[in-house]
Motif scaffolding. Structure first.
Motif, short mmCIF file in Angstrom:
data_model
loop_
_atom_site.label_atom_id
_atom_site.label_comp_id
_atom_site.label_asym_id
_atom_site.label_seq_id
_atom_site.Cartn_x
_atom_site.Cartn_y
_atom_site.Cartn_z
N UNK A 66 0.74 -1.27 0.02
CA UNK A 66 0.02 0.06 -0.12
C UNK A 66 0.91 1.17 -0.04
N UNK A 67 0.60 2.47 -0.80
CA UNK A 67 0.96 3.65 -0.61
C UNK A 67 0.95 4.13 0.90
N UNK A 68 2.19 5.06 1.16
CA UNK A 68 2.29 5.55 2.63
C UNK A 68 1.54 6.57 2.83
N UNK A 69 0.93 6.74 4.06
CA UNK A 69 0.06 7.96 4.55
C UNK A 69 0.77 8.65 5.37
N UNK A 393 -3.86 2.97 -4.63
CA UNK A 393 -2.30 3.72 -4.48
C UNK A 393 -1.46 2.73 -4.08
N UNK A 394 -0.28 2.49 -4.65
CA UNK A 394 0.55 1.37 -4.00
C UNK A 394 1.98 1.72 -4.45
N UNK A 395 2.85 1.16 -3.82
CA UNK A 395 4.19 1.38 -4.14
C UNK A 395 4.97 -0.07 -4.75
N UNK A 396 5.76 0.06 -5.53
CA UNK A 396 6.50 -1.24 -6.10
C UNK A 396 8.01 -1.09 -5.29
#
Ligand code: GUN
Ligand code: ZN
Length: 439
Positions: A66-69, A393-396
């Motif tokens: 997950x993308x960071x908040x 929303x995500x990160x690789x």
């Protein structure tokens, strides 16, 4: 639709317990409003038959997470990271206020907004809750850039009408005094921006000492008038600050009690720091469903103190992690998670406890989303998680981003070992790509 096949990390149960799927499939679809949401997530083996026609990008050796908040960051403070001071108040006076005054120039704001939003995205942050400055065009510049880039951003005009240099107080306009003008500006920015794409508004009194009672009262009235707008401020960060608040508001039960008195405690109210709390304050946070933005790199850098994770969990209020740049020292969520671990150790060692890597990761993703009121208790989520219906929303992550990380992560036997390697050794080099739902 589109899909990604990779290792997948997410929180299927809506709690601080992560799941790592070694060969996963993440399927996205376009939502009615145009942005990507998660349609399905799970083992490739179980899902690929159902989504056989969906174009799929294969990312071997990578991890999708997950993308960071980032629950609390200051747009105008990127340039003052690492400015040393004896403590919060001299730091504000000597570095922060002079730098924020430069945003009186709209061209400076616009250039800074571009760099700021890019830096967040480069570090894997896909949702941020940010202070702008006391100049309305700083909000315009920041929101315009976030909107264009597709970042989910909650921000607001800083309300400050006393106890700071004149050059930074909210300006008056014609016959309208500064306090009234700042509230009118807040209202018109809410009308213009709140709910436009993924931009949200936060009513933003800087902290109790720099707002008059009339400004705090007006802010509380706006908070009642616009219940789904956020509120953000600072509380109980530093002992000198707390003594100052006691002098200014002698009748208040506590620093946090000042905000409660003026109607600034409710769902979607986010308070940075929350360090020097007692159980009365903690219960106030819990009972009003407010959230704490825990900012460990800032608290260590400015010598403010240590957030009490055990106390927060005992009483049961929501919290999540934040960089608090520029008191904080890094945009990188990895650095923030590591600092939270150190802070947690300080408070927990006596009890033989420490924060687990899964819990740290949760605090900077779905846990932070929950503190914002954008994730429920049962796994449903808008941000910070890869569950059905959540924003895509995500990160690789590249666990081989450095030679040492490659060796460490290759040897990890458990999920905790893998996450700890990334938290301790990771930084922006690990973020190979940031996928934003709105692009
Ligand atoms: N309290 C009031 N303003 C600020 C700020 O800009 N940063 C931090 N860390 N604390 C504050
Ligand atoms: Zn702050």
């Amino acid at each position: 639709m589109k899909a990604f096949r990779s290792r997948l990390l997410w929180f299927p149960h809506g709690a601080a317990q992560a799941c790592l799927e070694d060969d996963g499939l993440l399927v996205l679809e376009r939502h009615g409003c145009g942005h990507w949401v998660v349609r399905a997530v799970g083992a490739w083996q179980a899902l690929h038959g159902q989504f056989a026609d969906v174009p799929t990008e294969h990312l071997p050796g990578r991890i999708i997470a997950p993308g960071f908040v980032d629950l609390h960051i200051h747009f105008p403070q990127a340039n003052i990271i690492g400015s040393p001071a004896d403590g919060l108040l001299p730091w504000l006076e000597n570095y922060t206020f002079p730098e924020e005054s430069r945003y009186a120039d709209p061209a400076y704001s616009t250039r800074a907004a571009e760099a700021f939003v890019d830096e967040l995205v480069r570090n894997g942050v896909t949702t941020a809750v940010a202070f702008a400055t006391s100049h309305p065009h700083s909000v315009q510049a920041l929101n315009a850039r976030a909107f264009e880039r597709g970042l989910r951003l909650v921000s607001g005009l800083v309300l400050m009408d006393r106890n700071a240099p004149d050059y930074l107080l909210n300006p008056s306009s014609g016959a309208v005094g500064a306090t009234e003008q700042s509230l009118r500006d807040t209202e018109s920015l809410i009308q213009q921006w709140h709910g436009k794409g993924r931009i949200g508004y936060a009513i933003t009194p800087r902290f109790a000492p720099t707002s008059s009672e009339a400004q705090l009262r007006g802010a509380g009235e706006l908070a009642a008038q616009f219940p789904d707008v956020w509120i953000q401020s600072h509380v109980s960060e530093n002992r000198d600050e707390i003594a100052w608040v006691r002098e200014l508001f002698p009748k208040a039960h506590s620093y946090l009690g000042v905000y409660e008195h003026f109607g600034l405690m409710r769902r979607r109210a986010l308070y940075a720091h929350c360090i020097h709390f007692d159980d009365y304050d903690r219960a106030m946070m819990r009972d009003h469903h407010a959230g704490a933005a825990v900012s460990p790199t800032s608290n260590l850098f400015l010598g403010s103190g240590f957030f009490d994770f055990v106390g927060a969990d005992r009483v049961g209020f929501h919290y999540g992690l934040a960089s608090d740049v520029g008191g904080g020292t890094s945009f990188s969520p990895f650095h923030t998670m590591l600092a939270a671990y150190y802070v947690g150790r300080e408070g927990m060692t006596k009890q033989g406890l420490s924060l687990s890597p899964q819990h740290l990761w949760w605090q900077h993703t779905a846990g932070a989303g929950q503190a914002m009121g954008l994730c429920g208790d049962n796994g449903e989520a808008v941000v910070g998680n890869l569950v059905e219906g959540a924003d895509a929303d995500f990160v690789v992550l590249n666990p081989q981003a450095t030679p040492l990380l490659a060796r460490k992560t290759a040897g990890a036997q458990t999920l905790d070992e893998l996450l700890f390697s990334l938290i301790v050794l990771g930084d922006d080099r690990v973020i190979e790509r940031t996928h934003l739902a709105s692009v």
